[in-house]
Design an enzyme around this catalytic site. Sequence first.
Site, mmCIF file in Angstrom:
data_model
loop_
_atom_site.group_PDB
_atom_site.id
_atom_site.type_symbol
_atom_site.label_atom_id
_atom_site.label_comp_id
_atom_site.label_asym_id
_atom_site.label_seq_id
_atom_site.Cartn_x
_atom_site.Cartn_y
_atom_site.Cartn_z
ATOM 1 N N ARG A 1 30.384 44.186 31.986
ATOM 2 C CA ARG A 1 29.830 45.481 32.361
ATOM 3 C C ARG A 1 30.938 46.408 32.873
ATOM 4 O O ARG A 1 31.829 45.968 33.614
ATOM 5 C CB ARG A 1 28.743 45.315 33.428
ATOM 6 C CG ARG A 1 27.575 44.538 32.900
ATOM 7 C CD ARG A 1 26.356 44.529 33.787
ATOM 8 N NE ARG A 1 25.434 43.529 33.274
ATOM 9 C CZ ARG A 1 24.659 43.678 32.206
ATOM 10 N NH1 ARG A 1 24.675 44.820 31.550
ATOM 11 N NH2 ARG A 1 23.875 42.698 31.780
ATOM 12 N N ASP A 2 30.826 47.684 32.463
ATOM 13 C CA ASP A 2 31.794 48.682 32.936
ATOM 14 C C ASP A 2 31.656 48.844 34.452
ATOM 15 O O ASP A 2 30.555 48.874 34.995
ATOM 16 C CB ASP A 2 31.539 50.022 32.232
ATOM 17 C CG ASP A 2 32.711 50.968 32.368
ATOM 18 O OD1 ASP A 2 33.378 51.239 31.352
ATOM 19 O OD2 ASP A 2 32.970 51.446 33.505
ATOM 20 N N ILE A 3 32.763 48.962 35.137
ATOM 21 C CA ILE A 3 32.766 49.076 36.599
ATOM 22 C C ILE A 3 32.177 50.419 37.049
ATOM 23 O O ILE A 3 31.714 50.544 38.189
ATOM 24 C CB ILE A 3 34.214 48.896 37.128
ATOM 25 C CG1 ILE A 3 34.204 48.455 38.575
ATOM 26 C CG2 ILE A 3 35.051 50.154 36.944
ATOM 27 C CD1 ILE A 3 35.547 47.915 39.060
ATOM 28 N N VAL B 1 42.384 52.729 29.258
ATOM 29 C CA VAL B 1 42.904 51.362 29.317
ATOM 30 C C VAL B 1 43.528 51.019 27.958
ATOM 31 O O VAL B 1 42.846 51.052 26.926
ATOM 32 C CB VAL B 1 41.781 50.356 29.659
ATOM 33 C CG1 VAL B 1 42.324 48.932 29.671
ATOM 34 C CG2 VAL B 1 41.148 50.699 31.008
ATOM 35 N N HIS C 1 39.000 48.404 23.135
ATOM 36 C CA HIS C 1 37.664 48.008 23.577
ATOM 37 C C HIS C 1 36.643 48.968 23.009
ATOM 38 O O HIS C 1 36.954 50.115 22.676
ATOM 39 C CB HIS C 1 37.569 48.013 25.113
ATOM 40 C CG HIS C 1 37.983 49.301 25.734
ATOM 41 N ND1 HIS C 1 39.316 49.645 25.909
ATOM 42 C CD2 HIS C 1 37.277 50.350 26.201
ATOM 43 C CE1 HIS C 1 39.390 50.834 26.476
ATOM 44 N NE2 HIS C 1 38.152 51.297 26.653
HETATM 45 P P1 5GP Z 1 38.498 54.144 28.088
HETATM 46 O O1 5GP Z 1 38.592 55.549 28.607
HETATM 47 O O2 5GP Z 1 39.831 53.447 28.062
HETATM 48 O O3 5GP Z 1 37.780 54.090 26.758
HETATM 49 O O4 5GP Z 1 37.528 53.381 29.068
HETATM 50 C C1 5GP Z 1 37.962 52.488 30.051
HETATM 51 C C2 5GP Z 1 36.741 52.014 30.802
HETATM 52 O O5 5GP Z 1 37.105 50.896 31.588
HETATM 53 C C3 5GP Z 1 36.137 53.046 31.756
HETATM 54 O O6 5GP Z 1 34.787 53.283 31.393
HETATM 55 C C4 5GP Z 1 36.265 52.388 33.130
HETATM 56 O O7 5GP Z 1 35.163 52.632 33.976
HETATM 57 C C5 5GP Z 1 36.398 50.925 32.782
HETATM 58 N N1 5GP Z 1 37.173 50.134 33.741
HETATM 59 C C6 5GP Z 1 38.388 50.461 34.265
HETATM 60 N N2 5GP Z 1 38.830 49.489 35.085
HETATM 61 C C7 5GP Z 1 37.860 48.523 35.079
HETATM 62 C C8 5GP Z 1 37.744 47.264 35.728
HETATM 63 O O8 5GP Z 1 38.620 46.824 36.490
HETATM 64 N N3 5GP Z 1 36.632 46.543 35.487
HETATM 65 C C9 5GP Z 1 35.640 46.997 34.644
HETATM 66 N N4 5GP Z 1 34.574 46.210 34.473
HETATM 67 N N5 5GP Z 1 35.728 48.174 34.007
HETATM 68 C C10 5GP Z 1 36.816 48.941 34.222
#
Ligand code: 5GP
Length: 122
Positions: free
Chosen positions: A32-34, A100, A104
Amino acid sequence: MSYDESNIFARIIRGEIPCDKVYEDDHVLAFRDINPQTPTHVLVVPKGAYVSFADFSQKARPEEIAAFVRAAGKIASEAGLDEPGYRILANHGPDAHQEVPHFHLHLFGGKDLGRMIKPADK
Ligand code: 5GP
């Protein structure tokens, strides 16, 4: 861009940081997203070291790609989202605000998600 072994998802995959896991197999981890944007917001992550969708699509082995796609579909089904619907999204690079640097997929669901992109945003 070369792969950064210290990125947050690499650390989660290695078990250095906890996550709220919803699925795991040899090639895939989902959690799950944080900071969830919708009632269901799951991140589906290949275990291999791929920076982005471009990297994954070019370099992942067929079995990794198959496992990834099947896992995403299974997670959505098991979350009860096949009937009401869901959205899958991958951010690649700066214009998409990828935060990140480990490929994903976001799985969003659990409410009416609205249009994909607001007409005013075109
Ligand atoms: P991006 O912008 O790279 O597509 O999305 C990265 C996602 O990773 C974001 O929705 C953010 O909330 C999530 N995220 C960042 N750090 C963590 C973490 O430590 N744990 C979890 N579960 N999600 C994270």
